[in-house]
Scaffold this motif. Structure first.
Motif, PDB file in Angstrom:
ATOM      1  N   LYS A   1       0.984  -1.175   0.076  1.00 40.48           N
ATOM      2  CA  LYS A   1      -0.052  -0.059  -0.013  1.00 40.48           C
ATOM      3  C   LYS A   1       0.988   1.303   0.199  1.00 40.48           C
ATOM      4  N   VAL A   2       0.508   2.152  -0.653  1.00 37.63           N
ATOM      5  CA  VAL A   2       1.275   3.484  -0.776  1.00 37.63           C
ATOM      6  C   VAL A   2       0.963   4.110   0.441  1.00 37.63           C
ATOM      7  N   VAL A   3       2.000   4.592   1.204  1.00 36.92           N
ATOM      8  CA  VAL A   3       1.828   5.070   2.562  1.00 36.92           C
ATOM      9  C   VAL A   3       2.650   6.625   2.452  1.00 36.92           C
ATOM     10  N   GLY A   4       2.845   7.030   1.270  1.00 33.34           N
ATOM     11  CA  GLY A   4       3.537   8.460   1.193  1.00 33.34           C
ATOM     12  C   GLY A   4       4.236   8.630  -0.071  1.00 33.34           C
ATOM     13  N   THR A   5       4.818   9.986  -0.336  1.00 31.89           N
ATOM     14  CA  THR A   5       5.739  10.177  -1.396  1.00 31.89           C
ATOM     15  C   THR A   5       6.735  10.951  -1.078  1.00 31.89           C
ATOM     16  N   LYS A   6       7.797  11.030  -1.834  1.00 33.01           N
ATOM     17  CA  LYS A   6       8.955  12.047  -1.734  1.00 33.01           C
ATOM     18  C   LYS A   6       9.504  12.414  -3.221  1.00 33.01           C
ATOM     19  N   VAL A   7      10.014  13.415  -3.128  1.00 38.60           N
ATOM     20  CA  VAL A   7      10.447  14.121  -4.489  1.00 38.60           C
ATOM     21  C   VAL A   7      12.103  13.841  -4.438  1.00 38.60           C
ATOM     22  N   VAL A   8      12.507  13.599  -5.692  1.00 41.07           N
ATOM     23  CA  VAL A   8      14.111  13.360  -5.793  1.00 41.07           C
ATOM     24  C   VAL A   8      14.332  14.142  -6.900  1.00 41.07           C
ATOM     25  N   LYS A   9      15.805  14.477  -6.758  1.00 42.39           N
ATOM     26  CA  LYS A   9      16.350  15.300  -7.925  1.00 42.39           C
ATOM     27  C   LYS A   9      16.406  14.215  -8.956  1.00 42.39           C
TER      28      LYS A   9
END
Length: 319
Positions: free
Chosen positions: A306-314
């Motif tokens: 299950k998707v529990v969050g997101t993060k942004v990467v360069k």
């Protein structure tokens, strides 16, 4: 997870804004059983005959290098490899970190189970170790950790969406009025992740559409409330029937990004004579690639998938 940078194809601003907005429909009740979509897809999709071979040391596709430079990993630990499938004259070029929990054989099988014309919307995939997460930028996909076939399908669906997939839809499939009409005709979405935007909803519904098309008794075999999302996944099935059909051969493909040197010491630099030839040899239509963005949004998964969050990467090398 879709790239932060908008596809060049997403030119209809009013519709595209709807594709990225939080949705107002509830999650289907009951929720999909954990792992049921993966199990059915793995049991009933069949990969074509295949083989793979690693590149000589020193070279890497430019897009893979840009993705790895946005991580904490070294480009020297990445091995590009060609994947040859019997249903396409030209190989895909993927890139794997030496410590990725996904082996080359697993990657070849999971990617190959997807229909070939759907597969054709992916340029490169990068596989690295770490906490389970995945994202896409342009037509490239980054997979961190141990991920199942549904994530392969979800990320490929973003590229399919960005290229329209259909000649009469502008602004992306998930931004089209046809898609919004199907959404409005239903009473639910697939899960919490699908609630976050029409782009994510479309990608999740594509997983359901592929399951329903290939598993005996379809989605009704695992989801008693399937009719509450039926208009959405049926639209994908009806309008993209040829793309999702698990037979035939590739008729169009994205070109590979150019091979570039990994860099590092002179000892590690390759000779020009060993530079891989990545040009397409088959008589197929070339799909124009979507440029990579400067950032990529990664969906983070828990142990149940299950998707529990997101993060942004360069994305390295991008402005």
């Amino acid at each position: 997870m879709r790239s932060v940078a908008l596809s060049a194809a997403a030119s209809a601003a009013s519709l595209a804004s709807l594709a990225s907005a939080q949705l107002d429909k509830p999650v289907i009740d009951p929720e999909f059983p954990s792992g049921a979509l993966d199990q059915g897809l793995n049991d009933h999709l069949r990969a074509p005959g295949s083989s793979w071979d690693a590149w000589e040391e020193g070279w890497i596709p430019e897009d893979c290098k840009n993705m790895i430079e946005g991580t904490e990993f070294s480009v020297q630990d990445i091995t590009p490899f060609n994947i040859h499938y019997d249903d396409c004259e030209d190989p895909w070029v993927f890139c794997r970190h030496k410590d990725s929990p996904l082996s080359e054989d697993y990657i070849v099988d999971a990617f190959g189970k997807m229909p070939v014309r759907f597969r054709s919307f992916v340029r490169h995939m990068l596989f690295v170790p770490g906490t389970e997460s995945a994202g896409s930028s342009g037509d490239n996909v980054q997979m961190n950790g141990d991920l199942p076939i549904t994530v392969f399908i979800h990320e490929t669906a973003h590229s399919f969406d960005g290229h329209h997939g259909l000649p009469d839809i502008e602004g992306g499939f998930s931004a089209s009025q046809a898609w919004l009409d199907a959404y409005n005709a239903d009473s639910a979405v697939t899960d919490d992740y699908g609630q976050t935007s029409q782009a994510e909803n479309f990608a999740q519904q594509t997983v359901v559409a592929l399951f329903d098309s290939n598993v005996p008794d379809g989605v009704a075999s695992i989801q008693p409330s399937w009719q509450s999302i039926e208009n959405q996944f049926r639209l994908i099935q009806d309008r993209a029937a040829d793309i999702l059909r698990p037979d035939g051969t590739c008729t169009s493909r994205l070109e590979n990004s150019a091979p570039v040197e990994k860099g590092g010491s002179a000892r590690l630099r390759p000779s020009a004579s060993t530079k891989p030839d990545v040009s397409l040899k088959g008589k197929i239509k070339v799909i124009e690639p979507v440029p990579m963005g400067a950032e990529m949004e990664m969906a983070q998964y828990d142990a149940s998938g299950k998707v529990v969050g997101t993060k942004v990467v360069k994305v390295g090398g991008r402005e």
